[in-house]
Design a protein around this motif. Structure first.
Motif, PDB file in Angstrom:
ATOM      1  N   THR A 259      31.050  32.487  56.372  1.00 18.49           N
ATOM      2  CA  THR A 259      30.420  31.826  55.228  1.00 18.49           C
ATOM      3  C   THR A 259      31.294  32.004  53.991  1.00 18.49           C
ATOM      4  O   THR A 259      31.534  31.062  53.236  1.00 18.49           O
ATOM      5  CB  THR A 259      29.019  32.416  54.959  1.00 18.49           C
ATOM      6  OG1 THR A 259      28.261  32.287  56.148  1.00 18.49           O
ATOM      7  CG2 THR A 259      28.328  31.695  53.814  1.00 18.49           C
ATOM      8  N   ARG A 260      31.801  33.216  53.816  1.00 19.65           N
ATOM      9  CA  ARG A 260      32.633  33.481  52.644  1.00 19.65           C
ATOM     10  C   ARG A 260      33.959  32.712  52.722  1.00 19.65           C
ATOM     11  O   ARG A 260      34.428  32.169  51.734  1.00 19.65           O
ATOM     12  CB  ARG A 260      32.889  34.981  52.490  1.00 19.65           C
ATOM     13  CG  ARG A 260      33.509  35.287  51.132  1.00 19.65           C
ATOM     14  CD  ARG A 260      33.789  36.765  50.892  1.00 19.65           C
ATOM     15  NE  ARG A 260      32.759  37.631  51.395  1.00 19.65           N
ATOM     16  CZ  ARG A 260      32.999  38.760  52.052  1.00 19.65           C
ATOM     17  NH1 ARG A 260      34.224  39.147  52.277  1.00 19.65           N
ATOM     18  NH2 ARG A 260      32.002  39.510  52.473  1.00 19.65           N
TER      19      ARG A 260
ATOM     20  N   ASP B 269      29.537  36.131  61.025  1.00 26.35           N
ATOM     21  CA  ASP B 269      28.935  34.993  60.322  1.00 26.35           C
ATOM     22  C   ASP B 269      29.101  35.070  58.805  1.00 26.35           C
ATOM     23  O   ASP B 269      29.439  34.100  58.151  1.00 26.35           O
ATOM     24  CB  ASP B 269      27.432  34.892  60.636  1.00 26.35           C
ATOM     25  CG  ASP B 269      27.197  34.196  61.966  1.00 26.35           C
ATOM     26  OD1 ASP B 269      28.190  33.703  62.553  1.00 26.35           O
ATOM     27  OD2 ASP B 269      26.038  34.156  62.411  1.00 26.35           O
ATOM     28  N   ARG B 270      28.840  36.266  58.277  1.00 24.45           N
ATOM     29  CA  ARG B 270      28.883  36.429  56.826  1.00 24.45           C
ATOM     30  C   ARG B 270      30.306  36.202  56.286  1.00 24.45           C
ATOM     31  O   ARG B 270      30.504  35.612  55.236  1.00 24.45           O
ATOM     32  CB  ARG B 270      28.394  37.830  56.461  1.00 24.45           C
ATOM     33  CG  ARG B 270      27.748  37.949  55.104  1.00 24.45           C
ATOM     34  CD  ARG B 270      26.760  39.119  55.074  1.00 24.45           C
ATOM     35  NE  ARG B 270      27.310  40.297  55.745  1.00 24.45           N
ATOM     36  CZ  ARG B 270      27.989  41.265  55.120  1.00 24.45           C
ATOM     37  NH1 ARG B 270      28.161  41.225  53.822  1.00 24.45           N
ATOM     38  NH2 ARG B 270      28.475  42.291  55.782  1.00 24.45           N
TER      39      ARG B 270
END
Ligand code: ADP
Ligand code: ADP
Length: 231
Positions: free
Chosen positions: A80-81, A76-77
């Protein structure tokens, strides 16, 4: 040379009696420097396809690539990036922050990412969308068409790998809509930007170089431009 590609992409919602196959093994390229429209009836999977390729949604099987990055392997992270660094978004609702000026809205995603916009690029983008005299205005002091121009400039500011528009002219009158579509087309022709736009409006789709038609979660047809010159 592709900016993004979906291969055998499937997305299934629910299970048993509520199971919906929103995308059924869709394979499609989004060539770099081209303007692609995704059309199809309501419920055909347009938004789902855009959301999967833009890293806004997960998929059931198949693969998605944006630039050199395979999305399936990302957490997920990292997604997002990727969205922050590689993708520009333009939505039907302009999604501007009301307390910020036009210029602050345009540079906000880059400010959040801690990146400095290229001043010359930013000036050319602002000039192209005709906002030079409106940079200190807040969204409430701008017309809908001007607000969407801010959103177009915001999407272009970071020179993203690809810009996704989800019915970007859905809230605009036909004249403002035509202006915004013209700016998107110019960003492709003059700046080499890659744009993918979901729309059910044939007039909007005529600005694209290429139209991909979806029905029941499958690609059923593909038209190549330049259709735009007849508008
Ligand atoms: P379009 O953008 O072409 O209108 P969508 O991608 O929104 O189509 O929807 C494709 C299909 O997936 C439709 O049958 C829709 O009802 C279904 N669908 C979309 N989102 C969801 C969801 N969150 N849960 C269940 N079904 C969904
Ligand atoms: P719909 O297609 O149902 O009208 P929207 O186009 O408003 O909905 O939003 C589609 C999806 O994109 C939503 O799931 C929302 O969470 C996401 N989204 C909306 N605005 C942004 C944004 N500025 N950045 C990232 N994701 C967004």
């Amino acid at each position: 040379d592709v900016a993004a590609r979906a291969t055998e992409l499937s997305k299934i919602y629910g299970q048993g009696e509520t199971k919906v196959v929103a995308l059924d093994r869709v394979t499609v390229d989004f060539p770099r420097g081209r303007f692609t429209a995704i059309m199809g009836p309501s419920g055909s999977g347009k938004s789902t396809l855009m959301h999967c390729v833009a890293g806004l949604d997960t998929f059931t099987s198949g693969s998605v690539r944006v630039g050199e990055t395979e999305l399936g392997s990302l957490k997920d992270r990292q997604l997002t990036r990727l969205r922050r660094d590689k993708i520009g978004f333009i939505f039907q609702a302009f999604n501007l922050l009301p307390t910020l000026t036009a210029l602050e809205n345009i540079t906000l995603p880059m400010d959040i990412a801690g990146r400095k916009p290229d001043r010359q690029w930013l000036d050319s983008v602002i000039g192209m969308v005709g906002l030079s005299g409106r940079l200190e205005h807040r969204p409430s002091q701008l017309s809908g068409g001007q607000q969407q121009r801010v959103a177009v400039a915001r999407a272009l500011a970071s020179q993203p790998e690809i810009i996704f528009g989800d019915e970007p002219t859905g809230n605009l009158d036909s004249r403002s809509g035509a202006e915004v579509l013209g700016f998107l087309r110019n960003s492709v022709r003059e700046l080499g930007q890659t744009v993918v736009m979901v729309t059910h409006d044939p007039v909007a789709a005529a600005y694209a170089d290429r139209v991909v038609f979806l029905a029941d979660g499958r690609i059923v047809d593909e038209l190549h431009g330049p259709t735009a010159d007849s508008v």
